[in-house]
Design a protein around this motif. Sequence first.
Motif, mmCIF file in Angstrom:
data_model
loop_
_atom_site.group_PDB
_atom_site.id
_atom_site.type_symbol
_atom_site.label_atom_id
_atom_site.label_comp_id
_atom_site.label_asym_id
_atom_site.label_seq_id
_atom_site.Cartn_x
_atom_site.Cartn_y
_atom_site.Cartn_z
ATOM 1 N N SER A 70 0.826 -1.256 -0.168
ATOM 2 C CA SER A 70 0.076 -0.093 0.049
ATOM 3 C C SER A 70 0.957 1.183 -0.125
ATOM 4 C CB SER A 70 -1.136 -0.147 1.064
ATOM 5 O OG SER A 70 -1.728 1.267 1.066
ATOM 6 N N LEU A 71 1.777 1.220 0.940
ATOM 7 C CA LEU A 71 2.788 2.516 0.864
ATOM 8 C C LEU A 71 3.270 2.680 -0.445
ATOM 9 C CD1 LEU A 71 4.731 1.873 4.144
ATOM 10 C CD2 LEU A 71 3.203 3.726 3.907
ATOM 11 N N PHE A 72 3.798 1.793 -1.012
ATOM 12 C CA PHE A 72 4.556 1.916 -2.434
ATOM 13 C C PHE A 72 3.795 2.270 -3.459
ATOM 14 C CE2 PHE A 72 6.981 0.330 -6.331
ATOM 15 C CZ PHE A 72 7.887 0.964 -6.101
ATOM 16 N N HIS A 73 2.611 1.841 -3.495
ATOM 17 C CA HIS A 73 1.781 2.318 -4.630
ATOM 18 C C HIS A 73 1.344 3.448 -4.347
ATOM 19 C CE1 HIS A 73 -0.201 -1.063 -7.024
ATOM 20 N NE2 HIS A 73 0.742 -1.830 -6.235
ATOM 21 N N GLN A 95 2.007 9.790 -5.717
ATOM 22 C CA GLN A 95 2.647 11.198 -5.264
ATOM 23 C C GLN A 95 3.683 11.681 -6.118
ATOM 24 O OE1 GLN A 95 1.127 13.278 -3.416
ATOM 25 N NE2 GLN A 95 -0.686 11.879 -2.621
ATOM 26 N N ILE A 96 4.601 10.681 -6.489
ATOM 27 C CA ILE A 96 5.853 11.023 -7.018
ATOM 28 C C ILE A 96 5.641 11.373 -8.862
ATOM 29 C CG2 ILE A 96 8.097 9.974 -7.869
ATOM 30 C CD1 ILE A 96 8.291 8.554 -5.214
ATOM 31 N N LYS A 124 5.691 14.941 -6.771
ATOM 32 C CA LYS A 124 6.172 15.075 -5.657
ATOM 33 C C LYS A 124 7.492 14.795 -5.581
ATOM 34 C CE LYS A 124 5.977 15.373 -0.845
ATOM 35 N NZ LYS A 124 5.544 16.942 -0.278
ATOM 36 N N SER A 125 8.704 15.404 -4.923
ATOM 37 C CA SER A 125 10.085 14.810 -4.792
ATOM 38 C C SER A 125 10.379 13.792 -4.083
ATOM 39 C CB SER A 125 10.857 16.164 -4.123
ATOM 40 O OG SER A 125 12.184 15.672 -3.800
ATOM 41 N N PRO A 126 10.874 12.558 -4.574
ATOM 42 C CA PRO A 126 10.972 11.516 -4.001
ATOM 43 C C PRO A 126 11.858 11.638 -2.552
ATOM 44 C CG PRO A 126 11.687 11.092 -6.160
ATOM 45 C CD PRO A 126 11.359 12.443 -5.765
#
Length: 517
Positions: free
Chosen positions: A96-99, A104-105, A109-111
Amino acid sequence: MKKVMTGLSLQEKMLESVDYLVDIVKTTLGPQGRNVLIDHSMFRPFVTNDGATIAQNIESEDAVINTILEITKEASLKTDEIVGDGTTTTLVLLQSLFHSCLKQIQAGKSPMILKKEMNQDLQLLIDKLARDKSVPNQNHLISIARIAAKDEEIGTMVASVFERVKNQNAITIKEVSNTTLKVLYLTGYQCAIELASDYFLREQKSLVLSQAHVLIIQDLVSDLEPLHFILNDCMANQKSLVLLAHDFDEQVVREMVSLNLEKALTCVLFKVTDYGLHQRKIEKDLEVLTNAKIVLDYPSLSLENLGKIEEITFTQNEAILKFEKTPKINHYFSLLKEESKDLKSDFELDFYQKRMAMIQNGLAEIWVGAPTKTEGHEKKMRIMDALGAINSANEGVLLGGGVALLKVAHELEGLSPVSIIFKEALEAPFKQLLLNAGLDVLSIQKEIENSNFEKVYNVNLEKMEEKESTTVLDPFSVLVNSLIHATSIATMLFTTSSLVINEHDNHLNKTNEYTEI
């Protein structure tokens, strides 16, 4: 030939890899989770629902996916290494976090900024979980063991064993050929030894000596002359003699065997088979347990060096000492406990904890069998999961069934990217657990939220339970470690911009998305 993958192609491969791994593992989550059948190149196929074991055995023919899988697997393996449970929850959180992070990236959004913000908010989430944890009682531990084992009998047995020996490292699991499931408690201090001569067993499988004198020499026993007054004292008082040394001269062994055969004296000569510092520490343990005084220089010894043991049993390669607890032994145990706190090596920590267990509460051996080896192996792994969970529960417990994480997700405020990311991830284990049981996620979630998270759904009993009376609990340290390791690997993946691998013709499909270097 080296190959490079970058940009959107790499992100898509990362998503494919994470989903490839987690979609298999997450079906095992919860009491109604399914099993996975695993083939193995060295062993017979086996069935398991242990997330770490399943993850370890998942591979792909695509070398790129395999490379990413090795990083992804680390999240569950690290959780398993530290707390012994929560491996599937870790991977569900990670997916879930990675998806969410990639969305966002890809939206701009800056990684690196996203990673920094996530690590900052992670501690806030842990603090919220810590606020709700409570000290477990024995009923809580039984419940946690049952949930981890997905079996009432196994869970109850594991909790009972743990309550008695107080130490996970004091418990070993032995697979047997019959269908038994039982526990053997082993009291006393056990150490691996080598007898100076087989004659000391007198053609028996074992020899038991009671109230024997004990002499410990950290040196070579080269002749009997310095021992004469000790041998005479033992013979005069009709006491057996147990002599531990680093080694013995052959003539010494022959003369001591002769004393046995002539029935002038019952004695046993042996040495500890551990090496180096471990050998000396075991000898120190025996010195304290027998109230002896170790002889460092062989010719220099007296009757004051003699100790005594209540009972000692010798086999061909093991000695078991039974002793009465004394203030000196209790103090020594406290010293070992303090020393173990500074140990960094898992190997050394295991060595200390096993010694402490033998001195304090003894060891336990769980015998597990089943009609087939496949089922027996699967049972063994569920026992290991239960042990890991109950050991972790000593740091505190939280509402289980994904509710503790769900509550933290509900408390997240604002619509910042990080809040959205963590909110979705924290809800994921709760939803997956209910999906695996074929339940209506939305209605159950709504009822729990309306109760202000004072209720939890018991999947096994198929009913809602109050917080005060429920047996559905999770160890605090399991949830915290799952969250930490899932976040760690997710941030490592989305901050990776390029992948360089060795091309193997039998693994890598040659397409224009790879760049030769």
